[in-house]
Design an enzyme around this catalytic site. Structure first.
Site, PDB file in Angstrom:
ATOM      1  N   THR A 135       0.621  -1.334  -0.084  1.00 51.28           N
ATOM      2  CA  THR A 135       0.152  -0.105  -0.198  1.00 51.28           C
ATOM      3  C   THR A 135       0.967   1.252  -0.338  1.00 51.28           C
ATOM      4  O   THR A 135       1.915   1.576   0.268  1.00 51.28           O
ATOM      5  CB  THR A 135      -1.016   0.257   1.015  1.00 51.28           C
ATOM      6  N   GLU A 185      -4.505  -3.862  -2.683  1.00 55.25           N
ATOM      7  CA  GLU A 185      -3.595  -4.773  -1.734  1.00 55.25           C
ATOM      8  C   GLU A 185      -2.383  -5.560  -1.888  1.00 55.25           C
ATOM      9  O   GLU A 185      -1.137  -5.146  -1.572  1.00 55.25           O
ATOM     10  CB  GLU A 185      -4.965  -5.371  -1.777  1.00 55.25           C
ATOM     11  N   SER A 198     -10.902  -1.928   5.934  1.00 55.68           N
ATOM     12  CA  SER A 198      -9.629  -2.147   5.348  1.00 55.68           C
ATOM     13  C   SER A 198      -9.154  -1.420   7.056  1.00 55.68           C
ATOM     14  O   SER A 198      -9.844  -1.662   7.940  1.00 55.68           O
ATOM     15  CB  SER A 198      -9.709  -0.852   4.476  1.00 55.68           C
ATOM     16  N   GLY A 239       1.504  -1.126   5.769  1.00 55.21           N
ATOM     17  CA  GLY A 239       1.370  -1.567   6.018  1.00 55.21           C
ATOM     18  C   GLY A 239       0.285  -3.069   6.407  1.00 55.21           C
ATOM     19  O   GLY A 239       0.510  -3.593   7.795  1.00 55.21           O
ATOM     20  N   GLY A 240      -0.207  -2.702   5.431  1.00 55.17           N
ATOM     21  CA  GLY A 240      -1.197  -3.901   5.666  1.00 55.17           C
ATOM     22  C   GLY A 240      -2.155  -3.558   7.224  1.00 55.17           C
ATOM     23  O   GLY A 240      -2.202  -2.218   7.207  1.00 55.17           O
TER      24      GLY A 240
END
Length: 579
Positions: free
Chosen positions: A399, A419, A463, A485-486
Site C-alpha cells: 500500500t 492490496e 480496510s 503495512g496491511g
C-alpha cells in the site's frame, strides 16, 4: 483528566534467553521492509510540502503545488505517478481513503474510494466446489478484483477543492510514462523473489514485468505507453473514460475471462460506482483532536480506540520504546483488534457501533483489562453492538501513503492500495487491478453467526488504512500522517502518534523509531533494532515474541508556527519535497 499511573511494574522481570520463533509463512511476505534503517534528516520548507513513497511522485506533487495547485490537485498528480513508478503498491486499478482539510473554512471531510464487490458476488464467492479457498488461492486472477474507486474519489474531491485544470494534473506522469523511469531496487527485488505468483502466469503482466521470462532488473528504464495513452484520455474526457467505454470493456473482459479464478464483474458495476463523501471520525486525546476515516476503514477507528485507551495512562513519563511503553501500547492494540475483528465492516450493510466503540466510558472500562501479563482479549460489548462472529483475514503491506500541505494551509492525508504486491496480477491498459475482495472474510459464517465483513454484492471490504490528521488545542492543524503495512498500519500510526504527542519527538524521529506490532495474535519486534533487547523481558511477561522485518512506510508533515516539517520512512525510498 487525571491520568492513571501504571498499576504494574515490569522492570523486575528476570531476563530469559530469547526463544527464537520462526514467522509463519503469511508473515514472511514482507519484501519491502529493511532491517538496517538509513538515517533520514527532518526536512523543512516554509510554505508547502509533499511526502510520498517515491521521489518522482513527491516531485510531481511539488510541481503542482508550485504552479498554484491545491493539496488535492497535488494528491492527484502524486497518485498518478505512484501508479506508474510504484505499481506494486497502488494505482488507478485500486482504491483509497482520503482525508481533506480546508484551511479557510476549517472543514474536515473524507472521501471513501474503497473498491466494491460486483453486484453478482455473494457470501460464498471464495467457495470452490463447497470448499473454502485459501487466501493464496483466492487473490490471483479475476475473482478477487473489486470495482476500482481511487479515480472517482479523486475526481469528486477535485470538483470541490481543486484549483488547477484536471488535465494539467496528468501531464507529468504522461511524460514520464512515455520517456521511461528507472526501476528501483525494491521493485526489482519483489519481482525477482516472485512475491506475486500470478504476475508470472497472467498476460500481459508477465510480459511487461518478466520480459523474456526474466524479472526486470534494477536500473532498467521502463516505459509504459499504454498507461500514458489511457491517462491522456482520462485527462481529456474525465473519469468516464475509465468507468465507461473501451477501458471499462477491457477491464471487465480481463476479470471475467481470466485464466485463473474468473470473476463476475459487469459494465454496470463500473458505470454505477460511486465514491462516498463522509464526515471524519475524531476523538479527544489530551489537548488534541485526532481524526481519521470512518468505516469500512477499520484502521481509523482502531487507531482512535488505541489512543483513547492510552489516554488513561501517563505515557509522557515513559521513555520511548521502553519496556513499559511497548507493553502498554501492545495491550491497547490487542483490545482494539479484538473489537475490530468482530464489529468493523461496511456500515451500508452491517450495523457498526462506531459511537459505542469510541465512547469514553467504554474505553475507560476496556482499559481496566490491561494487566501485567499478556492475555488473549475478546471483543467487548459497546453500545449498539449486535451479535456477530469474529472474522479475520490476512492483509498485506503493499500500500502507499502520501501527506500534503499546500501554500494556503489545506491538507490531504491519503492512503491508497491495490492490496497484495502487484494486486491480482491482472493488467489492463498499463495498470494493475486490485485483489481487494480478499479483504473480505472468506468464511461468511463462523459458529453459526454471520461475519460482519462477509462478501455481499456492492459491499466495500474492511480496510486497515488509517490516514490521520491531528489538531491542537486551538483547532489548528498540527500533524498529517499515515502508513502502508496491511493490518499493521494501525500499530504503525498509533505508535507514531504517541511518539509525537506524548514523547515530543519530531516527526522524523517518530517514524524512524524501531517498530513493534500486536494484533491480538503475537508481539512482533522489528528485527535488527534495539527493540530486540526487550524480547527476553517481554517473553517473561507471557508474550509470544517474534522478530520480523516490519514494513512501515510512514509519511508525515508537522505544521509548525512558521514552517512545515516533513518526514519519510527510512524503510522505503520515499521523499519529502516542497518550497
Amino acid at each position: 483528566m487525571k491520568k492513571t499511573s501504571l498499576s504494574f511494574s515490569l522492570l523486575f522481570c528476570v531476563l530469559l534467553p530469547l526463544q527464537t520463533i520462526a514467522a509463519s509463512p503469511q508473515e514472511t511476505r514482507e519484501p519491502e521492509a529493511a532491517t538496517g534503517l538509513v538515517k533520514q534528516q527532518l526536512t523543512h520548507y516554509p510554505r508547502a510540502m509533499v511526502a510520498a513513497a517515491h521521489p518522482l511522485a513527491a516531485d510531481a506533487g511539488k510541481k503542482i503545488l508550485a504552479a498554484g495547485g491545491s493539496a488535492i490537485d497535488a494528491a492527484i498528480a502524486t497518485q498518478l505517478m505512484l501508479g506508474l513508478v510504484e505499481p506494486q503498491s497502488s494505482g488507478i486499478g485500486g482504491g483509497a481513503f482520503i482525508l481533506h482539510f480546508q484551511a479557510d473554512t476549517g472543514q474536515l471531510t473524507s472521501f471513501d474510494g474503497r473498491e466494491t464487490a460486483p453486484a453478482a458476488a455473494g457470501p460464498w464467492l471464495f467457495s470452490d466446489n463447497g470448499k473454502m479457498m485459501g487466501w493464496r488461492e483466492a487473490y490471483v486472477g479475476g475473482k478477487s478484483v473489486g470495482v476500482p474507486g481511487v479515480l472517482k474519489a479523486l475526481a469528486d474531491a477535485h470538483q470541490q477543492f481543486g484549483k488547477l485544470p484536471w488535465a494539467q494534473l496528468f501531464a507529468e506522469t504522461i511524460t514520464v510514462a512515455e520517456r521511461g523511469f528507472v526501476v528501483n531496487e525494491r521493485m526489482a527485488k519483489q519481482l525477482a523473489l516472485g512475491w506475486n505468483q500470478g504476475l508470472k502466469q497472467l498476460s500481459p503482466a508477465k510480459d511487461f514485468y518478466y520480459p523474456n521470462g526474466q524479472a526486470l532488473a534494477a536500473g532498467t528504464v521502463l516505459k509504459n505507453p499504454q498507461y500514458a495513452t489511457l491517462l491522456r484520455k482520462i485527462a481529456t474526457e474525465g473519469v468516464s473514460a475509465f468507468y465507461q467505454g473501451e477501458n471499462a470493456a477491457a477491464l471487465v473482459q480481463a476479470v471475467n475471462n481470466a485464466t485463473i479464478n474468473p470473476g463476475q464483474l459487469s459494465l454496470d458495476d463500473l458505470a454505477n460506482y460511486q465514491a462516498q463523501q463522509k464526515d471524519a471520525v475524531c476523538i479527544a486525546y489530551r489537548v488534541y483532536q485526532i481524526c481519521s476515516m470512518t468505516a469500512p476503514s477499520s484502521g481509523g477507528i482502531a487507531v482512535l480506540q488505541i489512543m483513547g485507551l492510552l489516554e488513561q495512562y501517563d505515557l509522557k513519563a515513559l521513555k520511548p520504546n521502553s519496556l513499559d511503553a511497548v507493553h502498554l501500547i501492545s495491550q491497547a492494540s490487542r483490545l482494539a483488534f479484538a473489537d475490530r475483528d468482530r464489529y468493523l465492516a461496511d456500515p451500508d450493510f452491517v450495523t457498526v457501533p462506531i459511537a459505542g466503540l469510541l465512547a469514553p466510558d467504554y474505553l475507560k472500562q476496556r482499559a481496566t483489562l490491561i494487566g501485567a501479563r499478556d492475555q488473549q482479549f475478546v471483543a467487548g460489548q459497546p453500545q449498539g453492538a449486535i451479535a456477530l462472529a469474529t472474522g479475520t483475514v490476512p492483509e498485506f503491506p503493499n500500500t502507499s501513503h502520501l501527506s500534503i500541505v499546500d501554500a494556503a494551509g489545506n491538507a490531504v492525508s491519503m492512503t491508497t492500495s491495490i492490496e497484495n504486491v502487484f494486486g491480482s496480477g491482472l493488467m489492463v491498459n498499463g495498470y494493475l487491478l486490485n485483489n481487494q475482495l480478499t479483504d473480505f472474510s472468506l468464511e461468511p459464517v463462523v459458529d453459526a453467526l454471520l461475519v460482519a465483513n462477509r462478501v455481499e454484492g456492492g459491499k466495500r471490504p474492511r480496510s486497515s488504512m488509517a490516514p490521520v490528521m491531528v489538531f491542537d488545542a486551538d483547532n489548528q492543524l498540527k500533524l498529517v500522517i499515515g502508513s502502508p503495512g496491511g493490518s499493521r498500519i494501525i500499530n504503525y500510526v498509533a505508535q507514531s502518534l504517541v511518539a509525537v504527542l506524548d514523547w515530543q519527538l519530531d516527526v522524523q524521529q517518530a517514524i524512524s523509531l524501531p517498530r513493534f506490532t500486536h494484533r491480538n495474535d503475537y508481539l512482533a519486534l522489528e528485527a535488527g533494532t534495539d527493540l530486540v533487547e526487550l524480547a527476553p523481558a517481554l517473553q517473561q511477561l507471557g508474550y509470544d515474541v517474534r522478530l520480523q522485518d516490519l514494513n512501515s512506510g510512514l509519511h508525515a508533515i508537522e505544521v509548525m508556527a512558521d514552517q512545515l516539517a516533513g518526514a519519510a520512512d527510512p524503510r522505503r525510498e520515499g521523499k519529502v519535497a516542497g518550497f
